[in-house]
Scaffold this active site. Structure first.
Site, PDB file in Angstrom:
ATOM      1  N   LYS A 171       2.797   3.513   0.519  1.00 58.88           N
ATOM      2  CA  LYS A 171       2.346   2.111   0.564  1.00 58.88           C
ATOM      3  C   LYS A 171       1.847   1.576  -0.886  1.00 58.88           C
ATOM      4  O   LYS A 171       2.110   0.614  -1.304  1.00 58.88           O
ATOM      5  CB  LYS A 171       1.319   2.005   1.635  1.00 58.88           C
ATOM      6  N   ASN A 172       0.857   2.382  -1.442  1.00 50.57           N
ATOM      7  CA  ASN A 172       0.204   1.984  -2.725  1.00 50.57           C
ATOM      8  C   ASN A 172       1.212   2.065  -3.996  1.00 50.57           C
ATOM      9  O   ASN A 172       0.939   1.720  -5.024  1.00 50.57           O
ATOM     10  CB  ASN A 172      -1.030   2.713  -2.823  1.00 50.57           C
ATOM     11  N   ARG A 209      -5.402  -7.238  -0.489  1.00 54.41           N
ATOM     12  CA  ARG A 209      -5.745  -7.300  -2.141  1.00 54.41           C
ATOM     13  C   ARG A 209      -4.544  -7.090  -2.756  1.00 54.41           C
ATOM     14  O   ARG A 209      -4.617  -7.620  -3.922  1.00 54.41           O
ATOM     15  CB  ARG A 209      -7.021  -6.488  -2.074  1.00 54.41           C
ATOM     16  N   CYS A 223      -9.336  -5.227   2.769  1.00 53.79           N
ATOM     17  CA  CYS A 223     -10.202  -4.622   3.854  1.00 53.79           C
ATOM     18  C   CYS A 223     -11.745  -5.276   3.653  1.00 53.79           C
ATOM     19  O   CYS A 223     -12.072  -5.695   2.730  1.00 53.79           O
ATOM     20  CB  CYS A 223     -10.189  -3.063   3.173  1.00 53.79           C
ATOM     21  N   ARG A 265     -14.095  -5.066  -4.640  1.00 53.15           N
ATOM     22  CA  ARG A 265     -13.341  -4.595  -5.693  1.00 53.15           C
ATOM     23  C   ARG A 265     -13.003  -5.507  -6.597  1.00 53.15           C
ATOM     24  O   ARG A 265     -12.124  -6.359  -6.553  1.00 53.15           O
ATOM     25  CB  ARG A 265     -12.145  -3.898  -5.144  1.00 53.15           C
ATOM     26  N   PRO A 266     -13.608  -5.483  -7.738  1.00 51.02           N
ATOM     27  CA  PRO A 266     -13.721  -6.631  -8.628  1.00 51.02           C
ATOM     28  C   PRO A 266     -12.546  -6.983  -9.319  1.00 51.02           C
ATOM     29  O   PRO A 266     -11.742  -5.998  -9.859  1.00 51.02           O
ATOM     30  CB  PRO A 266     -14.814  -6.106  -9.579  1.00 51.02           C
ATOM     31  N   VAL A 267     -11.943  -8.117  -9.428  1.00 53.53           N
ATOM     32  CA  VAL A 267     -10.925  -8.484 -10.400  1.00 53.53           C
ATOM     33  C   VAL A 267     -11.129  -8.691 -11.831  1.00 53.53           C
ATOM     34  O   VAL A 267     -10.179  -9.022 -12.377  1.00 53.53           O
ATOM     35  CB  VAL A 267      -9.935  -9.732  -9.685  1.00 53.53           C
ATOM     36  N   ASP A 268     -12.446  -8.554 -12.015  1.00 51.36           N
ATOM     37  CA  ASP A 268     -12.921  -8.689 -13.572  1.00 51.36           C
ATOM     38  C   ASP A 268     -11.882  -7.999 -14.623  1.00 51.36           C
ATOM     39  O   ASP A 268     -11.603  -8.415 -15.692  1.00 51.36           O
ATOM     40  CB  ASP A 268     -14.129  -8.466 -13.744  1.00 51.36           C
ATOM     41  N   ASP A 303      -9.232   7.417  -0.522  1.00 50.37           N
ATOM     42  CA  ASP A 303      -8.664   6.869   0.694  1.00 50.37           C
ATOM     43  C   ASP A 303      -8.479   8.119   1.630  1.00 50.37           C
ATOM     44  O   ASP A 303      -8.109   7.841   2.839  1.00 50.37           O
ATOM     45  CB  ASP A 303      -7.277   6.698   0.450  1.00 50.37           C
ATOM     46  N   VAL A 344     -16.303   6.219  -6.026  1.00 57.34           N
ATOM     47  CA  VAL A 344     -15.115   5.594  -6.342  1.00 57.34           C
ATOM     48  C   VAL A 344     -15.746   4.089  -5.703  1.00 57.34           C
ATOM     49  O   VAL A 344     -15.794   3.049  -6.192  1.00 57.34           O
ATOM     50  CB  VAL A 344     -13.935   5.859  -5.951  1.00 57.34           C
ATOM     51  N   ARG A 371      -1.442  -1.506   8.642  1.00 55.15           N
ATOM     52  CA  ARG A 371      -1.080  -1.859   7.315  1.00 55.15           C
ATOM     53  C   ARG A 371      -1.036  -0.693   6.258  1.00 55.15           C
ATOM     54  O   ARG A 371      -0.507  -1.195   5.346  1.00 55.15           O
ATOM     55  CB  ARG A 371      -2.399  -2.547   6.989  1.00 55.15           C
TER      56      ARG A 371
END
Length: 416
Positions: free
Chosen positions: A22-23, A92, A116, A121-124, A303, A325, A395
């Site tokens: 998936k990832n 995400r 989730c 989980r910052p998008v910065d 995960d 993490v 998912r």
């Protein structure tokens, strides 16, 4: 709403075939938007997230055909570089559309991501990196507008080796003017395959699999084909279940992606036999308690943290599991406690005291991997366990109940 019903304590045996990752497939799908034309992706898992990404690609103008486990993406008529809130909020990984579309159109409008329920989980990291490439960013009404006449290569130093940011920035930089160097890049196999896919399309990326990616921008990319790598998280999930419930074989896997997980399973007492593209696991008589700390690749995957907690809940002794993490990824703990697990959480650490047995009960999944841990625990518990909100498991796992049933589990899906 669907639920999974398990009658526990049935021994597992046999062989399970692992699906595509998936990832890996989600960023590859968005990378297919950079060139104009038809790309084909093989070994695509039929997941809820796959179908969500297909909807997103169709919204931006791609024609997508999903036949068997092969995905054909025709990006010729892509003309709408916008990812709406209604889709992005559910996954995400939709944010992966940012890099490809600014690379192709010089403009993209993307909703802030959802996904989730656990943890920020910052998008910065994504946005700071795009700024380094010369993009102008505007945040308005929950959307990010990124614009650039031509992205310019630059040095980018990630504060954390973010998988998402590394992938997005590699896709954006592939056709930028000049050379981009990404320091502290993610090394996960899924990022390795994404970079290999970009190179197959004509990109010039070196240092793949290392902490430093060097991307010499090219004028254009061309469509191509690829076969998705096996899902190392699904592989680990079934191996952990086997450690509790019986000898199993997982096949069609990439063994090199699992070194840390296999080491921990050996520490638990499992016997591991390695084939060319398969692993056979024999469980121990007693589960030894083994401490574990998650880490970025090649460390133990976050995960698989929830599944490891489920395993340790039946160990012969106490163990400590720390997630460095994602510090608050412990929503599965209260649900495992409903089955009789003895677990205390302090900040980012779970203290697990193994119990002799678990007892089935109704439980509720809160995210993809929490769902997997509850299924493993339910399989090992006496009596009946009902896992609700299983849209989470859909998912990230392809037909998980069918695969466990093939191994001998008494598990079924009830539609509600």
């Amino acid at each position: 709403m669907d639920k999974i019903v398990i009658e526990g304590m049935r021994p597992l045996s046999g062989t399970v075939k692992i699906s595509g990752a998936k990832n890996a497939v989600l960023p590859i799908m968005t990378a297919a938007l950079i060139p104009s034309g038809i790309s084909r992706i093989k070994r695509v898992p039929k997941l809820r997230d796959t179908y969500t990404m297909i909807k997103l690609l169709e919204i931006v103008g791609a024609n997508v055909v999903f036949n068997g486990n092969t995905l054909e993406i025709d990006s010729t008529n892509v003309d709408n570089p916008e990812a709406p809130y209604d889709l992005v909020k559910t996954m995400r990984a939709s944010f992966y559309i940012l890099g490809p579309l600014i690379a192709r159109f010089g403009r993209v409008k993307v909703s802030m991501p959802g996904g989730c329920a656990w943890g920020p989980r910052p998008v910065d990291f994504h946005l700071k990196g795009l700024k380094r490439l010369g993009a102008r960013l505007t945040l308005k009404e929950g959307y990010i507008l990124a614009e650039a006449e031509q992205l310019q290569g630059n040095e980018i130093r990630l504060e954390f080796p973010s998988v998402g940011a590394t992938g997005n920035l590699a896709m954006a930089a592939a056709t930028a003017n000049g050379t981009t160097v990404i320091y502290n890049a993610a090394r996960e196999p899924e990022i390795v395959q994404l970079c290999e896919f970009l190179n197959k399309m004509g990109a010039n990326i070196s240092g793949i699999g290392s902490e430093t990616l060097v991307i010499d921008g090219v004028n254009r990319l061309h469509p191509t084909d690829i076969k998705v790598i096996p899902d190392r998280i699904e592989t680990g999930t079934f191996l952990i279940a086997g450690a509790l419930l019986g000898g199993i074989t997982v096949k069609d896997i990439e063994i090199d992606h699992l070194d840390t997980v296999l080491g921990k399973l050996k520490d638990v007492g499992c016997k591991i036999s390695i084939g060319e593209s398969s692993i056979t696991l024999e469980p121990p008589d007693k589960i030894k308690p083994v401490d574990m700390t998650t880490a970025v690749y090649p460390g133990f995957p976050t995960d698989l943290q929830a599944q490891w907690v489920a395993l340790m809940s039946l160990a012969d002794g106490s163990s400590t599991i720390k997630d460095i993490v994602y510090h608050d990824r412990f929503s599965h703990i209260p649900e495992l406690a409903r089955l009789g697990a003895n677990i205390q959480v302090n900040h980012n650490t779970a203290f697990v005291r193994g119990v002799d047995s678990l007892v089935g009960a109704p439980v509720m999944s809160t995210d993809i991997r929490a769902s997997a841990s509850l299924i493993i625990a339910g399989l090992a518990a006496s009596g009946e366990t009902e896992v609700s909100r299983v849209y989470h498991i859909d998912r990230g796992y392809e037909r998980i109940e069918e695969k466990f049933r093939h191994l001998g589990a008494n598990i079924s899906r009830e539609h509600g």
